[in-house]
Scaffold this motif. Structure first.
Motif, short mmCIF file in Angstrom:
data_model
loop_
_atom_site.label_atom_id
_atom_site.label_comp_id
_atom_site.label_asym_id
_atom_site.label_seq_id
_atom_site.Cartn_x
_atom_site.Cartn_y
_atom_site.Cartn_z
N ALA A 1 51.37 9.47 -12.78
CA ALA A 1 52.74 8.74 -12.79
C ALA A 1 52.45 7.33 -13.53
O ALA A 1 53.29 6.70 -14.08
N TRP A 2 51.19 6.73 -13.25
CA TRP A 2 50.84 5.66 -13.77
C TRP A 2 50.51 5.64 -15.38
O TRP A 2 50.49 4.29 -15.93
N PHE A 3 50.42 6.52 -15.87
CA PHE A 3 49.87 6.65 -17.11
C PHE A 3 50.60 7.39 -18.20
O PHE A 3 51.69 8.24 -17.80
N PRO A 4 50.81 6.87 -19.40
CA PRO A 4 49.88 6.06 -20.08
C PRO A 4 50.27 4.71 -19.76
O PRO A 4 51.43 4.36 -19.59
N THR A 5 49.44 3.68 -19.81
CA THR A 5 49.84 2.26 -19.82
C THR A 5 50.38 1.46 -20.71
O THR A 5 49.77 1.81 -21.98
N ALA A 6 50.87 0.57 -20.82
CA ALA A 6 51.35 -0.28 -21.70
C ALA A 6 50.27 -0.99 -22.51
O ALA A 6 50.45 -1.24 -23.91
N ASP A 7 49.25 -1.20 -21.85
CA ASP A 7 47.99 -1.85 -22.54
C ASP A 7 47.02 -1.11 -22.87
O ASP A 7 45.61 -1.51 -22.73
N GLY A 8 47.24 0.39 -22.84
CA GLY A 8 46.19 0.92 -23.83
C GLY A 8 45.38 1.90 -22.88
O GLY A 8 44.28 2.51 -23.38
N TYR A 9 45.44 2.11 -21.60
CA TYR A 9 44.56 2.70 -20.71
C TYR A 9 45.13 4.41 -20.72
O TYR A 9 46.43 4.60 -20.63
N ARG A 10 44.24 5.34 -20.82
CA ARG A 10 44.52 6.68 -20.79
C ARG A 10 43.58 7.34 -19.79
O ARG A 10 42.48 7.05 -19.60
N ALA A 11 44.02 8.66 -19.36
CA ALA A 11 43.16 9.19 -18.34
C ALA A 11 42.71 10.60 -18.85
O ALA A 11 43.36 11.22 -19.64
N LEU A 12 41.71 10.91 -18.12
CA LEU A 12 40.98 12.43 -18.47
C LEU A 12 40.46 12.97 -16.99
O LEU A 12 39.82 12.01 -16.36
N LEU A 13 41.11 13.82 -16.50
CA LEU A 13 40.95 14.49 -15.36
C LEU A 13 40.49 15.66 -15.27
O LEU A 13 40.42 16.77 -16.20
N ALA A 14 39.09 15.96 -14.58
CA ALA A 14 38.48 17.03 -14.50
C ALA A 14 38.97 17.86 -13.04
O ALA A 14 38.47 17.37 -11.99
N PRO A 15 39.61 18.90 -13.10
CA PRO A 15 40.06 19.50 -11.92
C PRO A 15 38.77 19.99 -11.16
O PRO A 15 37.62 20.29 -11.71
N THR A 16 38.96 20.42 -9.90
CA THR A 16 37.73 20.75 -9.02
C THR A 16 37.40 22.37 -9.26
O THR A 16 36.39 22.58 -9.23
N ARG A 17 38.43 23.04 -9.88
CA ARG A 17 38.11 24.29 -10.13
C ARG A 17 38.50 24.64 -11.75
O ARG A 17 39.52 24.09 -12.07
#
Length: 285
Positions: free
Chosen positions: A269-285
């Motif tokens: 819910a926090w992404f993407p941010t207005a100042d350019g941060y982006r997320a990559l998530l690796a699930p446990t499975r």
């Protein structure tokens, strides 16, 4: 590697398609074999390349400097010495693991953050990240009181990088564990090629990034278990195998990654941010 991408690439951080991936990345992050280190080859004949490693009480750091044509070996060595001195000074003065550090004294109520501007900067950054993550990054929700460990390593790297820029170095990588900040170009002359490995599934191909600026902050990529707790319950979290955040500043990216690892996919819910941060998530499975 099943990674969830949350926003488009920026000009300084680009995901390399699987068919275009180089045989040799410049930096490898994560994986069980402690591969989080620079691996760059040589540079052109008019450029000096220096590599240096330093160990403190809380972290190991590796520096790769691609010196400008006008810089002598002595000048390059002095720039390295200045950056290393900054990392060591931060460790002595602000490490939560040192009984006499300002952070430890703050935890014991012996000092006020307003008395020391860098300490106040750390506290204010932690306050800002607690607000930005709906409380999932909370430096106060740990045993013993205030502990900025999820942010302070990135803060130290950024301050060391600022010392390099002050010396005239615009092409560098500073790596610590599975975190890094880069600027400019790698010794081969192109963008820094960063491979992010899955922490446990070694046969999965890494995510490859091409970077000419910015930072990569991670939580879980180094393969450390039970190192992040839910700040609301105090229990260790296992929603994800890893959380990686890219963006302009490593202290912020590190804090976001810690919060994402704690919150799981709810943190998107926090992404993407207005100042350019982006997320990559690796699930446990």
């Amino acid at each position: 590697m099943p990674i969830h991408r949350t926003t488009r690439n920026t000009d300084t951080v680009r995901t390399i398609a699987p068919g275009d991936q180089p045989a040799r990345p410049d930096v490898r992050l994560g994986g069980p074999a402690a591969r989080s280190r620079p691996t760059s080859g040589g540079a052109g004949p008019d450029r000096l390349v220096a590599r240096h490693t330093v160990q403190t009480s809380t972290a190991d750091y590796s520096l790769v400097l691609n010196g400008p044509a006008w810089m002598t070996r002595r000048m390059l060595g002095e720039a390295i010495g200045d950056a290393v001195a900054e990392l060591r000074a931060i460790d002595v003065t602000y490490s939560p693991l040192r009984e006499g550090s300002l952070v430890s004294r703050l935890r014991r109520g012996e000092v006020a953050p307003e008395a020391y501007p860098p300490l106040l900067d750390i506290v204010e950054r932690c306050n800002a990240m607690r607000a930005a993550t709906d409380g999932w990054f909370d430096a106060w929700a740990v045993p013993g009181g205030f502990d900025p460990s999820g942010l302070i390593k990135g803060w130290a790297v950024e301050r060391a990088a600022a010392r390099l820029r002050a010396a005239g170095i615009e092409d560098y990588a500073v790596v610590s564990g599975a975190d890094l900040t880069v600027r400019g170009h790698a010794p081969h002359g192109g963008p820094w090629r960063v491979a992010i490995h899955h922490p446990y599934q070694t046969k999965r191909p890494p995510i490859m990034l091409a970077m000419t600026g910015g930072a990569v902050g991670t939580s879980g990529v180094a393969g450390h278990q039970n190192h992040v707790v839910d700040p609301h319950t105090g229990e260790a979290v296992h929603h994800l195998a890893a959380a990686t955040v890219t963006g302009p500043d490593l202290a912020v990216a590190d804090a976001y990654a810690t919060a994402l690892f704690a919150a799981g996919r709810a943190g998107l819910a926090w992404f993407p941010t207005a100042d350019g941060y982006r997320a990559l998530l690796a699930p446990t499975r």
